[in-house]
Structure formats: C-alpha cells, structure tokens
Design a protein around this motif. Structure first.
Motif, short mmCIF file in Angstrom:
data_model
loop_
_atom_site.label_atom_id
_atom_site.label_comp_id
_atom_site.label_asym_id
_atom_site.label_seq_id
_atom_site.Cartn_x
_atom_site.Cartn_y
_atom_site.Cartn_z
N ARG A 1 -9.07 -4.64 28.29
CA ARG A 1 -7.72 -4.91 28.54
C ARG A 1 -6.71 -3.98 27.82
O ARG A 1 -5.53 -3.50 28.30
CB ARG A 1 -7.21 -6.25 28.31
N VAL A 2 -6.77 -3.56 26.57
CA VAL A 2 -5.78 -2.56 25.69
C VAL A 2 -5.92 -1.29 26.49
O VAL A 2 -4.60 -0.85 26.55
CB VAL A 2 -6.59 -2.50 24.22
N ALA A 3 -6.67 -0.75 26.91
CA ALA A 3 -6.50 0.42 27.87
C ALA A 3 -5.48 0.17 28.91
O ALA A 3 -4.73 1.18 29.19
CB ALA A 3 -7.86 1.15 28.28
N SER A 4 -5.91 -0.81 29.70
CA SER A 4 -4.92 -1.02 30.61
C SER A 4 -3.25 -1.45 30.44
O SER A 4 -2.36 -0.84 30.71
CB SER A 4 -5.08 -2.44 31.60
N TYR A 5 -3.15 -1.98 29.00
CA TYR A 5 -1.82 -2.19 28.37
C TYR A 5 -1.18 -1.01 28.15
O TYR A 5 0.08 -0.83 28.32
CB TYR A 5 -1.88 -3.22 27.52
#
Length: 462
Positions: free
Chosen positions: A67-71
């Motif tokens: 999820r970090v990459a999406s954020y």
C-alpha cells in the motif's frame, strides 16, 4: 592518439585547458550565487494494519508494504493537492504538486513526503499539511462501506521541521562538477585543436615530411631585434641557439671544404634572412671565412638589417658593372663579408639562372670557407630552387606554429623536382622553455683561451 600523445597535447595547450576550466567555473559560480536558494522539509508516515494475531500481522505487514507505493502516488494527485491548498489558503494546487515529492523507504512501511520552497517556513507548512491530509485521505479510502474503522492506518511519526540550510544550490558540489566538466571540455578542445592544427611544432612534425635533419631550433626572443654583432657575443639562449646551428652545419656536406648553402623558406615572413645573417656572423666567430650573399632580388632586407650601403650589390655583379670583390662590405667589427642586393632588377629569375651567377659562385668558393645565399621563399617563386641546384644544397627555415605541414612538404618537393639537396630544416621562433633555459644558460660561459692551428696563437671562445 595514444595516452602519451594526449599528455603531450595537454602540456602543449595547457592555457586552453586552464581557460576552459576557469570559464566553466566562472559560469557555475555566477549561476550558483544568483539562483534563489531552495529549502526542503520532510515528514514521515508509518502505514499499518489492524491485524492482531501473528499470522494475520505478517499478512497485514505485506499488505501495508504494498500500500505504501500507492500512497506515494496519492501525494502527487490533484485531489490531495486541492485539499492542501484549501488548508493553507491562497495557494494554487498545481504549484503545490510541483513542490512536493513522496517516496517509499525500501523494505519498510514508511512513506517520506518532502516539500521544497524558497521560504523554509512555508516548506515546513506544506510538508506538514500534506502529511495530515494524507492521513485523512487514507482513512477515507481504506474504510469499507458500513464500517467505522479503516483496514489500513497512516500515522504521522515525524513532524516537518524548518530547514536551517538550503538544499540547492550547493556551491561546493556545483564548483566541483564545474571543475571536472571544464577539465574534460578543455582536454577535448585541446585534442580537437591538435588534430585540426597542421602547423610545424618540432622535429617530429618535420620527420613526417622529410628525412632531412632538424639543424637547429631558434628561440623566440627579443634579442632578434638587436644588432647581430652585439647579441651573438653574449651568453643568451638566442645566441646559443645559433652556436648549436653552427655546430650542426659543420656536419653537413662534409666532403666539401668550401661550402655554398642556400637559406630559404616556404613563404615570406618565416625568418630566413634573419637566420642567414645570424648564422653567418656566428660562423665568423669560429674563425671561418664567410660570405653572405643576398639573392632575394625581389624583397631585399639585409642592407637595412645590417645598416649597409644598398646602392650596389649582387645585381651589379651579375650584369657585369663591378666585380664581386668591389661590392663586398664588411659588417661592423666582424670578419663577415656581405654582398647586398643592390638595385632591384625587373628579371630576377633570369639573373639567378645566368652564367654570371654560376661564375660568381665559383669565384666565391675559392675565396671563402662558407658562402650563404639568402634566397627568396620556395612557394611563391622558383628562384631558391634554381639556386639550390648550383649550391651544395638548401636549408629550409620554418616558423614554429605558423608553417603548415603541407607548405613544408610542397617546398621540399620543389627542391626535389629540380634535383636539389635539402640539407636540413631550421625551426624558427620556437617557444623558449624557462626550465631548460635556466639550466642550460645559467651554468656559465666564462671565456677561455685555446690554441688555433699548428702555428700557435690563441683565440677566445665561449
């Protein structure tokens, strides 16, 4: 080109390399100190899930890492930029997108948000606002319908701080890079100029054109403008260069006791007349009987150079008005006999090819040890080549950094085409090397006495 050739090129053209480095450094310095400083402020967000047991926590950690990459992509979205603009007020959302970057720390669930601005406090406010708004946006996106708790939570763990120093420009880094770039540019320009420059620089260039030896290198010196009989008695690089030339000339055409040399060049202005005069004076200092005959009947210079009477001379002898002995003038307090040009004739080539010229050379051979003929350049006219066929050979003077390889090659071909001998080449106006000059000419030239001939007597030499 080999590595040694590159090094030789850099040493030869070090001024161009140094100039390139200084110019690039100056441009970098002006840009560095004229550009507006930029300050950056950074915040950190920790992304986590609400799983409790060990297996679920491991799965949740993998999920949060993805999820970090999406954020990070959400940080540069229009929606988040508009929220931050509304919070800060009087700010354009498009400008904010260009001021903010986000990146996921590898192999962690950490997200870094960096904001840059010319005002360090504003950079802090932008970074802090982005972090807070991202937390709210994540909570909205990660809360399932009908639920009150989000599956993934974004927690602000590092607040934005006011930067004390700008992130750009960086003077030391900019100047270091400019120095390296300037050095590479300078070396490139030096190599390019070396490859495009076809002028004669020394013995290596001469050896590519002719097998004739380099008889001497005459330094570029202000002594060239002084009277030869004065400067050639001193211990200077200029005078020593002609002594070296005199020594080398003794090994040219050793089968003849009486030698006749033609002193010429490729083009006008390369210093052939000055070389001829100074060589003749230097030969007389060694006790030889020397005659300097001006055969440049188109642009004579020797009379003015040596302050002699130019009314009668070579042309007068060739047309039968006077004898050679009558027109010979002694130069200053030396034993050098000089035959100047005299009146400029309308047909110089015909006179130099005449039977009278041949008889003149035969007469001079019987009276002198060395006869130096100052002839016209080889490329504009054929006079020098014709004279060389009647002499023992020709010495070609080239100007360092001015005479090209093609010009010297064509001049040598002119001599070869008529069967004349190229005795050697003299490189004129060679740049003096301070180091070698200090070593060679600081050693001392105290005059000593040495015997002359079997009959006794002494002469002074240096």
């Amino acid at each position: 080109m080999e590595l040694q050739d590159y090094w030789r090129t850099v040493r030869r053209r070090w001024r161009l390399v140094l100039g390139s480095v200084l110019v690039v450094l100056a441009v970098a310095a002006v840009w560095t100190w004229s550009v507006t400083p930029t300050y950056a402020s950074t915040t950190r967000i920790f992304v986590s899930t609400s799983q409790t047991d060990e297996n679920s926590a491991y799965t949740g950690n993998l999920f949060a890492t993805q999820r970090v990459a999406s954020y990070a992509d959400l940080v540069t979205s229009n929606q988040l930029a508009e929220r931050v603009a509304d919070e800060l007020g009087d700010t354009d959302a498009m400008d904010l997108r260009e001021q903010v970057t986000a990146s996921a720390v590898p192999e962690t669930v950490l997200l870094e948000i960096e904001a840059a601005d010319a005002d360090p406090e504003r950079a802090r406010d932008i970074a802090q606002a982005y972090a807070e708004q991202l937390q709210l946006l994540v909570e909205e996106l990660e809360t399932p319908r009908g639920e009150t708790a989000a599956v993934v939570k974004a927690t602000l763990i590092d607040d934005a701080q006011v930067a004390r120093s700008p992130v750009s420009p960086q003077p030391l880094r900019n100047l270091a890079l400019a120095g390296v770039l300037g050095l590479l540019l300078g070396v490139g320009l030096a190599v390019a100029r070396e490859l495009l420059d076809t002028s004669i620089k020394g013995a290596d260039d001469v050896a590519e054109i002719t097998s004739a030896p380099v008889l001497g290198n005459i330094f570029q010196d202000t002594d060239a403008k002084r009277a030869p009989h004065e400067v050639l008695t001193t211990a200077t690089p200029w005078a020593e260069a002609f002594r070296v030339l005199r020594t080398n000339m003794q090994y040219v055409d050793i089968d003849h006791e009486q030698k006749v040399f033609v002193m010429t060049s490729s083009l006008p202005g390369e210093g052939k007349s000055t070389t001829a005069v100074n060589l003749a004076v230097t030969l007389t200092q060694a006790g030889q009987r020397v005659a300097l005959v001006e055969c440049d009947l188109r642009r004579p210079l020797i009379a003015d150079r040596l302050e002699l009477d130019g009314a009668i001379g070579t042309t007068s002898v060739l047309i039968g008005k006077v004898s050679a002995e009558d027109v010979m003038q002694q130069y200053a307090d030396t034993s050098l006999d000089v035959m100047v040009c005299g009146q400029i004739p309308p047909n110089p080539s015909e006179l130099l090819q005449s039977q009278a010229m041949e008889m003149l050379l035969l007469e001079l051979r019987t009276r002198y040890d060395v006869v130096i003929l100052d002839a016209p350049p080889l490329l504009p006219v054929t006079d020098a080549a014709l004279l060389a066929t009647r002499a023992d050979g020709a010495v070609v003077v080239v100007s360092h950094g001015r005479t090209t390889r093609d010009q010297l090659s064509t001049a040598i071909e002119r001599l070869d085409s008529v069967g004349a001998t190229t005795l050697g080449v003299v490189v004129n106006r060679t740049p003096a090397k301070s180091a070698s000059s200090a070593y060679g000419y600081g050693y001392g030239y105290a005059p000593v006495e040495e015997p002359v001939g079997a009959g006794g007597g002494k002469r002074r030499r240096r």
